[in-house]
Design an enzyme around this catalytic site. Sequence first.
Site, PDB file in Angstrom:
ATOM      1  N   THR A 130       0.856  -1.185   0.000  1.00  0.00           N
ATOM      2  CA  THR A 130       0.000   0.000   0.000  1.00  0.00           C
ATOM      3  C   THR A 130       0.896   1.240   0.000  1.00  0.00           C
ATOM      4  O   THR A 130       2.117   1.134  -0.052  1.00  0.00           O
ATOM      5  CB  THR A 130      -0.888   0.052   1.265  1.00  0.00           C
ATOM      6  OG1 THR A 130      -0.055   0.352   2.397  1.00  0.00           O
ATOM      7  CG2 THR A 130      -1.621  -1.256   1.488  1.00  0.00           C
ATOM      8  N   ARG A 131       0.275   2.397   0.125  1.00  0.00           N
ATOM      9  CA  ARG A 131       1.028   3.643   0.285  1.00  0.00           C
ATOM     10  C   ARG A 131       1.287   3.922   1.758  1.00  0.00           C
ATOM     11  O   ARG A 131       1.866   4.942   2.096  1.00  0.00           O
ATOM     12  CB  ARG A 131       0.250   4.815  -0.320  1.00  0.00           C
ATOM     13  CG  ARG A 131       0.215   4.814  -1.825  1.00  0.00           C
ATOM     14  CD  ARG A 131      -0.565   6.000  -2.420  1.00  0.00           C
ATOM     15  NE  ARG A 131      -0.715   7.148  -1.559  1.00  0.00           N
ATOM     16  CZ  ARG A 131      -1.823   7.437  -0.854  1.00  0.00           C
ATOM     17  NH1 ARG A 131      -2.892   6.655  -0.922  1.00  0.00           N
ATOM     18  NH2 ARG A 131      -1.866   8.514  -0.113  1.00  0.00           N
ATOM     19  N   LYS A 132       0.871   3.070   2.650  1.00  0.00           N
ATOM     20  CA  LYS A 132       1.071   3.271   4.088  1.00  0.00           C
ATOM     21  C   LYS A 132       2.513   2.886   4.431  1.00  0.00           C
ATOM     22  O   LYS A 132       2.785   1.812   4.957  1.00  0.00           O
ATOM     23  CB  LYS A 132       0.076   2.443   4.886  1.00  0.00           C
ATOM     24  CG  LYS A 132      -1.352   2.858   4.630  1.00  0.00           C
ATOM     25  CD  LYS A 132      -2.326   1.903   5.275  1.00  0.00           C
ATOM     26  CE  LYS A 132      -3.733   2.232   4.806  1.00  0.00           C
ATOM     27  NZ  LYS A 132      -4.630   1.109   4.942  1.00  0.00           N
ATOM     28  N   THR A 133       3.417   3.787   4.101  1.00  0.00           N
ATOM     29  CA  THR A 133       4.839   3.538   4.263  1.00  0.00           C
ATOM     30  C   THR A 133       5.439   4.558   5.228  1.00  0.00           C
ATOM     31  O   THR A 133       4.808   5.558   5.558  1.00  0.00           O
ATOM     32  CB  THR A 133       5.564   3.642   2.910  1.00  0.00           C
ATOM     33  OG1 THR A 133       5.304   4.926   2.347  1.00  0.00           O
ATOM     34  CG2 THR A 133       5.089   2.559   1.942  1.00  0.00           C
TER      35      THR A 133
END
Length: 169
Positions: A130-133
């Site tokens: 995901t973009r949850k980085t």
Amino acid sequence: DSSTSRGLGDVYKRQDLGRAGDVTAMACIPEDARMTAAFVARKSGVLAGVDAVRLAVLALDPQARIDVRLNDGDALAPGAVLAVVEANARAFLSAERTALNLVGRLSGVATLTQAYVQAVKGTGARIADTRKTTPGLRALEKHAVACGGGMNHRFGLDDAILIKDNHVA
């Protein structure tokens, strides 16, 4: 490349080296001392982030010699040598923690991704990120997912339309 190394060097100066530099290394290590060190795996897993080792060291010693022995995506066994570095001792000692933190984190992401990929093997399911980085580490963490056999979803909000409940609300 050298511009990336310079940019990373600027980050060190602001974050790790602060106002006065590595005061411990300066107090204990002669300015012209050289050293050779190996980056060695402690656990089994999947390597990711070996370029972070190279860039961290080169940012502080552009003349360092780095012999990369394993590549991102390679399997790790305890005791495996990832890279051997010959560098200015002060520069290396100042860069090693950042290099270790990055290669450790990214290899952890790759290793966990591989475990998930293996868990769904044969089901038709795919493991995607995901973009949850971690802020500032998106490209590196997504690279680590790919090293572990996962697939990258979106890198940014400009990659595709994705209407979520927040948009609907």
